[in-house]
Motif scaffolding. Structure first.
Motif, PDB file in Angstrom:
ATOM      1  N   GLN A 177       0.851  -1.205   0.106  1.00 15.38           N
ATOM      2  CA  GLN A 177       0.089   0.117   0.025  1.00 15.38           C
ATOM      3  C   GLN A 177       0.956   1.216   0.063  1.00 15.38           C
ATOM      4  OE1 GLN A 177      -2.693   0.729   3.348  1.00 15.38           O
ATOM      5  NE2 GLN A 177      -4.344   0.701   2.254  1.00 15.38           N
ATOM      6  N   HIS A 178       1.871   1.256   0.786  1.00 13.98           N
ATOM      7  CA  HIS A 178       2.887   2.452   0.755  1.00 13.98           C
ATOM      8  C   HIS A 178       3.486   2.522  -0.720  1.00 13.98           C
ATOM      9  CE1 HIS A 178       6.433   4.925   1.641  1.00 13.98           C
ATOM     10  NE2 HIS A 178       7.070   3.781   1.298  1.00 13.98           N
ATOM     11  N   LEU A 179       3.856   1.405  -1.471  1.00 12.04           N
ATOM     12  CA  LEU A 179       4.362   1.756  -2.713  1.00 12.04           C
ATOM     13  C   LEU A 179       3.122   2.319  -3.803  1.00 12.04           C
ATOM     14  CD1 LEU A 179       6.256  -1.350  -2.893  1.00 12.04           C
ATOM     15  CD2 LEU A 179       7.479   0.701  -2.820  1.00 12.04           C
ATOM     16  N   ILE A 180       2.166   1.733  -3.373  1.00 12.38           N
ATOM     17  CA  ILE A 180       0.881   2.296  -4.407  1.00 12.38           C
ATOM     18  C   ILE A 180       0.670   3.599  -4.204  1.00 12.38           C
ATOM     19  CG2 ILE A 180      -1.442   1.887  -4.731  1.00 12.38           C
ATOM     20  CD1 ILE A 180      -1.064  -1.157  -4.208  1.00 12.38           C
ATOM     21  N   GLY A 181       0.763   4.115  -2.870  1.00 17.63           N
ATOM     22  CA  GLY A 181       0.289   5.158  -2.394  1.00 17.63           C
ATOM     23  C   GLY A 181       1.404   6.629  -3.095  1.00 17.63           C
ATOM     24  N   LEU A 182       2.669   5.746  -3.358  1.00 22.47           N
ATOM     25  CA  LEU A 182       3.592   6.660  -3.959  1.00 22.47           C
ATOM     26  C   LEU A 182       3.335   6.937  -5.531  1.00 22.47           C
ATOM     27  CD1 LEU A 182       6.864   5.460  -2.201  1.00 22.47           C
ATOM     28  CD2 LEU A 182       5.854   7.605  -1.935  1.00 22.47           C
ATOM     29  N   GLY A 183       2.352   6.215  -5.908  1.00 20.03           N
ATOM     30  CA  GLY A 183       2.296   6.129  -7.373  1.00 20.03           C
ATOM     31  C   GLY A 183       3.032   4.889  -8.177  1.00 20.03           C
ATOM     32  N   HIS A 184       3.244   3.981  -7.488  1.00 16.56           N
ATOM     33  CA  HIS A 184       3.455   2.674  -8.177  1.00 16.56           C
ATOM     34  C   HIS A 184       2.621   1.993  -8.722  1.00 16.56           C
ATOM     35  CE1 HIS A 184       8.100   3.448  -7.738  1.00 16.56           C
ATOM     36  NE2 HIS A 184       7.609   3.851  -6.428  1.00 16.56           N
ATOM     37  N   GLU A 185       2.675   1.408  -9.841  1.00 13.87           N
ATOM     38  CA  GLU A 185       1.620   0.465 -10.279  1.00 13.87           C
ATOM     39  C   GLU A 185       2.282  -0.982 -10.742  1.00 13.87           C
ATOM     40  OE1 GLU A 185      -0.848   2.195 -13.453  1.00 13.87           O
ATOM     41  OE2 GLU A 185      -1.650   3.755 -12.193  1.00 13.87           O
ATOM     42  N   ARG A 186       3.405  -0.758 -11.193  1.00 17.87           N
ATOM     43  CA  ARG A 186       4.164  -2.037 -11.443  1.00 17.87           C
ATOM     44  C   ARG A 186       5.202  -2.495 -10.245  1.00 17.87           C
ATOM     45  NH1 ARG A 186       5.607   1.062 -16.038  1.00 17.87           N
ATOM     46  NH2 ARG A 186       7.680   0.611 -15.810  1.00 17.87           N
ATOM     47  N   LEU A 210      -2.861  -4.843  -3.809  1.00 25.22           N
ATOM     48  CA  LEU A 210      -3.079  -4.669  -5.312  1.00 25.22           C
ATOM     49  C   LEU A 210      -4.531  -4.682  -5.629  1.00 25.22           C
ATOM     50  CD1 LEU A 210       0.036  -6.376  -6.986  1.00 25.22           C
ATOM     51  CD2 LEU A 210      -0.143  -4.074  -6.553  1.00 25.22           C
ATOM     52  N   GLU A 211      -5.317  -5.788  -5.369  1.00 22.53           N
ATOM     53  CA  GLU A 211      -6.751  -5.677  -5.591  1.00 22.53           C
ATOM     54  C   GLU A 211      -7.578  -4.869  -5.140  1.00 22.53           C
ATOM     55  OE1 GLU A 211      -7.423  -9.792  -4.234  1.00 22.53           O
ATOM     56  OE2 GLU A 211      -6.278 -10.771  -5.886  1.00 22.53           O
ATOM     57  N   ALA A 212      -7.277  -4.373  -4.216  1.00 20.83           N
ATOM     58  CA  ALA A 212      -7.734  -3.238  -3.255  1.00 20.83           C
ATOM     59  C   ALA A 212      -7.828  -2.021  -3.970  1.00 20.83           C
ATOM     60  CB  ALA A 212      -7.418  -2.950  -1.793  1.00 20.83           C
ATOM     61  N   ALA A 213      -6.449  -1.671  -4.505  1.00 20.92           N
ATOM     62  CA  ALA A 213      -6.509  -0.418  -5.251  1.00 20.92           C
ATOM     63  C   ALA A 213      -6.800  -0.717  -6.825  1.00 20.92           C
ATOM     64  CB  ALA A 213      -4.782  -0.229  -5.431  1.00 20.92           C
ATOM     65  N   PRO A 216      -3.717  -4.716 -11.278  1.00 25.43           N
ATOM     66  CA  PRO A 216      -3.833  -6.120 -11.627  1.00 25.43           C
ATOM     67  C   PRO A 216      -2.594  -6.915 -10.917  1.00 25.43           C
ATOM     68  CG  PRO A 216      -2.639  -4.952 -13.348  1.00 25.43           C
ATOM     69  CD  PRO A 216      -3.368  -4.180 -12.552  1.00 25.43           C
ATOM     70  N   VAL A 217      -2.986  -8.395 -10.483  1.00 24.14           N
ATOM     71  CA  VAL A 217      -1.844  -8.961  -9.970  1.00 24.14           C
ATOM     72  C   VAL A 217      -1.162  -9.711 -11.059  1.00 24.14           C
ATOM     73  CG1 VAL A 217      -1.167 -10.998  -8.331  1.00 24.14           C
ATOM     74  CG2 VAL A 217      -3.042  -9.154  -7.955  1.00 24.14           C
ATOM     75  N   ARG A 218       0.198  -9.393 -11.435  1.00 22.15           N
ATOM     76  CA  ARG A 218       0.760 -10.054 -12.612  1.00 22.15           C
ATOM     77  C   ARG A 218       1.361 -11.125 -12.109  1.00 22.15           C
ATOM     78  NH1 ARG A 218       2.638  -4.778 -16.325  1.00 22.15           N
ATOM     79  NH2 ARG A 218       1.279  -3.231 -15.440  1.00 22.15           N
TER      80      ARG A 218
END
Length: 342
Positions: A177-186, A210-213, A216-218
């Motif tokens: 979640q921290h990485l997603i919050g920084l704008g990371h998608e990959r 990932l699913e909550a955001a 995709p789970v690659r």
């Protein structure tokens, strides 16, 4: 009232009662209790069974003048193992208890003869650090009323021994979640062994974030590992050399994260400018890394201390009800994560 050993209530048998039931001498029962040789396999099995059935309590015999705790630790020379042993030692010292530390093998099992040495020492209890015991060894220890407590158990926690773990699902969720919050998608993950509950929980927390955001789970971003530095290096090298390289890697241990750092260096990438990295455990090396590593803090010292306190309690309260506790994790943000480059 009858006094015959065969009709005595099965509460707490004495050594002589067990010897009478097994039709052997007290000395022979004592040899089995202390893991000594000189007893046939059939006789040993018969005595072991009676000790268990008759609920023999080794503590009713002479108390040890130098109480001990036996520790069986997987990867005893790792930073994780060292931190766990240090936490156990702190509490043991406070209680005037000594320690005997043994290394588990690659299979996470003890070496040959380990349980016999334990029976000779008659410790207050056993602490397993990411280690396993065969059922036959557990039975021998139970027949002597020697409690077993597990720290970060390998595989699913056993129902017959209390265990101390950490909230790995939540820790991995927070890290991702921290990485997603920084704008990371990959965002890629390097996991631990499939057979460890901690590994599967961390992978599950990563997936859930990932699913909550809505990301995709690659499948190609999920890489297997063993919590080792080499895993981090090999898997990160492959990930970062692909045509769809991630902008962030979540390593399931701090040791793995150091391997990711090395892979980035070899490929000419900077952390965190070109690649964000998150580790797990918050070992001392995380703060010393360059740059200091963002990681999930596992309260390993507290886990070890609680396990040791539990052993000392079980010494005096053998019927204490205790199954498993997961201690809280927390995200420690340092300098290895940043917004992805546009």
């Amino acid at each position: 009232m009858e006094n015959d050993a065969a009709t005595a209530p099965a509460s707490r048998a004495t050594l002589s009662e067990v010897a009478a039931l097994a039709d052997v001498s007290v000395a022979t029962v004592s040899k089995v209790l202390n893991g000594r040789t000189g007893v046939s396999d059939d006789t040993r099995k018969r005595i072991e069974s009676l000790l268990d059935e008759r609920n023999y309590n080794r503590r009713l015999s002479a108390q040890s003048d130098a109480p001990l705790i036996d520790v069986l630790c997987f990867e005893i020379d790792s930073p994780f193992g060292g931190a766990a042993i240090a936490g156990i030692e702190r509490v043991a010292s406070e209680h005037g208890i000594g320690m005997v530390v043994s290394a588990a093998q690659e299979s996470h099992l003890p070496g040959a003869g380990w349980v016999d040495g334990v029976l000779r020492r008659q410790p207050l209890g056993i602490i397993l650090v990411a280690a396993l015991l065969p059922e036959k060894d557990k039975a021998k220890l139970r027949s002597r009323s020697i409690p077993i407590v597990m720290i970060d158990p390998y595989g699913a926690p056993a129902s017959d021994a209390p265990s101390i773990g950490s909230a790995d699902w939540n820790g991995a969720f927070q890290a991702t979640q921290h990485l997603i919050g920084l704008g990371h998608e990959r965002i890629a993950i390097i996991t631990g062994p499939d057979s460890m509950m901690a590994s599967t929980a961390r992978l599950s927390g990563y997936r859930a974030a990932l699913e909550a955001a809505g990301l995709p789970v690659r499948r190609g971003y999920i890489r297997p590992g063993e919590f080792h530095r080499q895993d981090g290096f090999v898997e990160a090298t492959e990930l970062l050399s692909s045509g769809d390289a991630p902008t962030a890697i979540f390593a399931s241990s701090d040791i793995q994260a150091l391997g990711v750092y090395e892979a980035a260096r070899v490929l000419g990438l900077r952390v965190p400018e070109d690649l964000s990295v998150v580790g797990y455990d918050d070992l001392s090396i995380a703060e010393w890394a360059g740059p200091p590593l963002t990681t999930v803090r596992v309260p390993l010292a507290e886990m070890a201390e609680q396990a040791t306190h539990l052993v000392t309690r079980l010494r005096d309260e053998p019927e204490l009800a205790f199954s498993r506790v997961d201690m809280a994790t927390s995200l420690v943000v340092r300098e290895s994560t940043a917004r992805p480059r546009s």
